[in-house]
Design a protein around this motif. Structure first.
Motif, mmCIF file in Angstrom:
data_model
loop_
_atom_site.group_PDB
_atom_site.id
_atom_site.type_symbol
_atom_site.label_atom_id
_atom_site.label_comp_id
_atom_site.label_asym_id
_atom_site.label_seq_id
_atom_site.Cartn_x
_atom_site.Cartn_y
_atom_site.Cartn_z
ATOM 1 N N LEU A 1 0.975 -1.294 -0.042
ATOM 2 C CA LEU A 1 0.028 -0.015 -0.210
ATOM 3 C C LEU A 1 0.592 1.186 0.078
ATOM 4 N N LEU A 2 1.827 1.224 1.110
ATOM 5 C CA LEU A 2 2.499 2.449 1.045
ATOM 6 C C LEU A 2 3.609 2.859 -0.057
ATOM 7 N N SER A 3 3.948 1.810 -1.050
ATOM 8 C CA SER A 3 4.654 1.849 -2.107
ATOM 9 C C SER A 3 4.067 2.903 -3.245
ATOM 10 N N ARG A 4 2.577 2.681 -3.447
ATOM 11 C CA ARG A 4 1.625 3.519 -4.132
ATOM 12 C C ARG A 4 1.552 4.811 -3.625
ATOM 13 N N LYS A 5 1.174 4.969 -2.338
ATOM 14 C CA LYS A 5 0.681 6.175 -1.773
ATOM 15 C C LYS A 5 2.427 7.022 -1.730
ATOM 16 N N TYR A 6 3.414 6.298 -1.257
ATOM 17 C CA TYR A 6 4.711 7.171 -1.344
ATOM 18 C C TYR A 6 5.611 6.635 -2.341
ATOM 19 N N PRO A 7 5.604 6.742 -3.296
ATOM 20 C CA PRO A 7 6.499 6.067 -4.176
ATOM 21 C C PRO A 7 7.938 6.576 -4.167
ATOM 22 N N GLY A 8 8.784 5.685 -3.994
ATOM 23 C CA GLY A 8 10.298 6.153 -4.164
ATOM 24 C C GLY A 8 10.561 6.169 -2.345
ATOM 25 N N SER A 9 9.806 5.962 -1.600
ATOM 26 C CA SER A 9 9.910 5.990 -0.125
ATOM 27 C C SER A 9 11.071 4.868 0.337
ATOM 28 N N PRO A 10 11.862 5.002 1.561
ATOM 29 C CA PRO A 10 12.690 3.971 1.827
ATOM 30 C C PRO A 10 12.284 2.583 1.983
ATOM 31 N N GLY A 11 10.988 2.662 2.298
ATOM 32 C CA GLY A 11 10.268 1.262 2.641
ATOM 33 C C GLY A 11 9.971 0.949 4.034
ATOM 34 N N ILE A 12 9.027 0.322 4.452
ATOM 35 C CA ILE A 12 8.493 0.142 5.867
ATOM 36 C C ILE A 12 9.533 -0.442 6.964
ATOM 37 N N GLN A 13 10.833 -1.136 6.385
ATOM 38 C CA GLN A 13 11.630 -1.412 7.186
ATOM 39 C C GLN A 13 12.356 -0.069 7.932
ATOM 40 N N GLU A 14 12.043 1.135 7.385
ATOM 41 C CA GLU A 14 12.883 1.987 7.768
ATOM 42 C C GLU A 14 12.018 2.951 8.686
ATOM 43 N N ILE A 15 10.918 2.388 9.180
ATOM 44 C CA ILE A 15 10.056 2.784 9.994
ATOM 45 C C ILE A 15 9.875 2.285 11.265
ATOM 46 N N PRO A 16 10.155 2.906 12.651
ATOM 47 C CA PRO A 16 10.320 2.315 13.737
ATOM 48 C C PRO A 16 9.043 1.293 14.315
ATOM 49 N N CYS A 17 9.211 0.306 14.490
ATOM 50 C CA CYS A 17 8.155 -0.708 14.771
ATOM 51 C C CYS A 17 7.758 -0.381 16.338
ATOM 52 N N LYS A 18 6.766 -0.284 16.600
ATOM 53 C CA LYS A 18 6.272 0.211 17.831
ATOM 54 C C LYS A 18 5.443 -0.970 18.527
ATOM 55 N N GLY A 19 5.225 -1.980 18.091
ATOM 56 C CA GLY A 19 4.699 -3.157 18.476
ATOM 57 C C GLY A 19 4.214 -4.178 17.471
ATOM 58 N N PHE A 20 3.806 -5.471 18.000
ATOM 59 C CA PHE A 20 3.395 -6.711 17.074
ATOM 60 C C PHE A 20 2.385 -7.383 17.725
ATOM 61 N N ILE A 21 1.242 -7.621 17.046
ATOM 62 C CA ILE A 21 0.342 -8.483 17.495
ATOM 63 C C ILE A 21 -0.472 -9.427 16.687
ATOM 64 N N ASN A 22 -0.408 -10.725 16.949
ATOM 65 C CA ASN A 22 -0.634 -11.709 15.809
ATOM 66 C C ASN A 22 -2.276 -11.962 16.041
ATOM 67 N N GLN A 23 -3.136 -11.426 16.841
ATOM 68 C CA GLN A 23 -4.548 -11.574 16.692
ATOM 69 C C GLN A 23 -5.192 -10.377 15.984
ATOM 70 N N ILE A 24 -5.801 -10.881 14.989
ATOM 71 C CA ILE A 24 -6.435 -9.623 14.061
ATOM 72 C C ILE A 24 -7.355 -8.865 14.865
ATOM 73 N N SER A 25 -8.071 -9.247 15.648
ATOM 74 C CA SER A 25 -8.977 -8.444 16.228
ATOM 75 C C SER A 25 -8.599 -7.207 17.117
ATOM 76 N N LEU A 26 -7.131 -7.550 17.585
ATOM 77 C CA LEU A 26 -6.633 -6.664 18.621
ATOM 78 C C LEU A 26 -5.447 -5.566 17.876
#
Length: 288
Positions: free
Chosen positions: A197-222
């Protein structure tokens, strides 16, 4: 396998107690009745003690009669199941990805509330597990995000599901730097979805790996819980976002050109769907 005609002759003979009446009831000769019983006795032993004007069934005969009755009951149960394919009675068995499942399960419960003799069996799973479950006949219906090529699977278009960029309510997102400042809330498909999605909204951006990860959850409802608390943004399918109760605490950022996944309804191709499954599909499509 025992000849069914011989077994039928045997059962009628037990009922009638006489070779002549048995022959008349079945519509065969008395000699044929005698032949059927002789064949059975050659296989299993003496079935009757022949006395003058009377037949007495032996213990072996009793066992064989019990077997005949079991077959008759099993056949009646089978016929009942085949005939009673009721649109509003029985189990609706469905396996889906989490996002679409969050929307469908409450709708299925509405259907069950309307028709209390329905039983809902709904499981959430990834695409590969869904396909395996359908092939193994563990569920009658499945939904996947790709169209299977296996000829044993029948697939049809069910709906489409765009990916959405979701941020905390009140956050102003105008640039890639705003996302970097906010941070990413990830999930099992998070990086892949965000990249698409973000490669379309922000073409040429560094990529999601360059954004700090603030958390992870494997339950889709959460997934949206930390987003609603202002802890970061995420990218999720629309049905997962719509299932979140506190819509006022989140905001969907307009991304222009959409990234859309097709949801395919699948089932085994070799036999028709039950009437209750067809009813459920029609109901769900009317509500989606």
């Amino acid at each position: 396998m025992i000849n069914p005609q011989w077994l039928n002759t045997f059962a009628v003979l037990v009922e009638k107690g006489n070779f002549t009446r048995t022959a008349e009831a079945i519509g065969i000769t008395q000699a044929a009745v005698s032949q059927h019983i002789s064949r059975l006795e050659e296989e299993y032993g003496t079935l009757f003690l022949r006395r003058s004007r009377q037949l007495e069934i032996t213990p072996i005969g009793e066992h064989l009669l019990s077997y005949v009755n079991d077959i008759d009951c099993a056949e009646k149960r089978l016929q009942q199941k085949l005939i009673q394919d009721d649109a509003h009675i029985g189990e609706i068995s469905l396996i889906t990805p989490g996002s679409i499942g969050l929307t469908l399960y409450p709708l299925l419960l509405q259907l069950q509330t309307a028709f209390s003799q329905l039983k809902i069996h709904h499981r959430f799973a990834p695409d590969n597990e869904i396909l395996s479950a359908i092939l193994a006949n563990q569920h009658e219906l499945g939904m996947v995000t790709f169209k299977p090529s296996d000829p044993s699977i029948c697939s049809s278009h069910f709906t489409e599901e765009p990916l959405e960029l979701v941020v905390p309510a009140g956050q102003k997102i105008t640039s890639w730097q705003d996302l970097q400042r906010l941070g990413f809330i990830s999930h099992p498909d998070g990086e892949a979805m965000a990249t698409r999605l973000l490669s379309r909204k922000y073409p040429g951006s560094p990529g999601i790996q360059e954004i700090p990860c603030k958390g992870f959850i494997n339950q889709i409802s959460l997934i949206l819980e930390p987003v609603a608390k202002g802890l970061g943004f995420t990218v999720i399918p629309r049905y997962a976002r719509k299932a979140f109760e506190r819509q006022e605490e989140i905001y969907v950022v307009e991304c222009g050109s959409q990234v859309v996944d097709t949801i395919w309804l699948i089932h085994r191709a070799e036999w028709p769907l039950s009437r209750r499954a067809q009813t459920a599909i029609a109901y769900l499509k009317s509500k989606i």
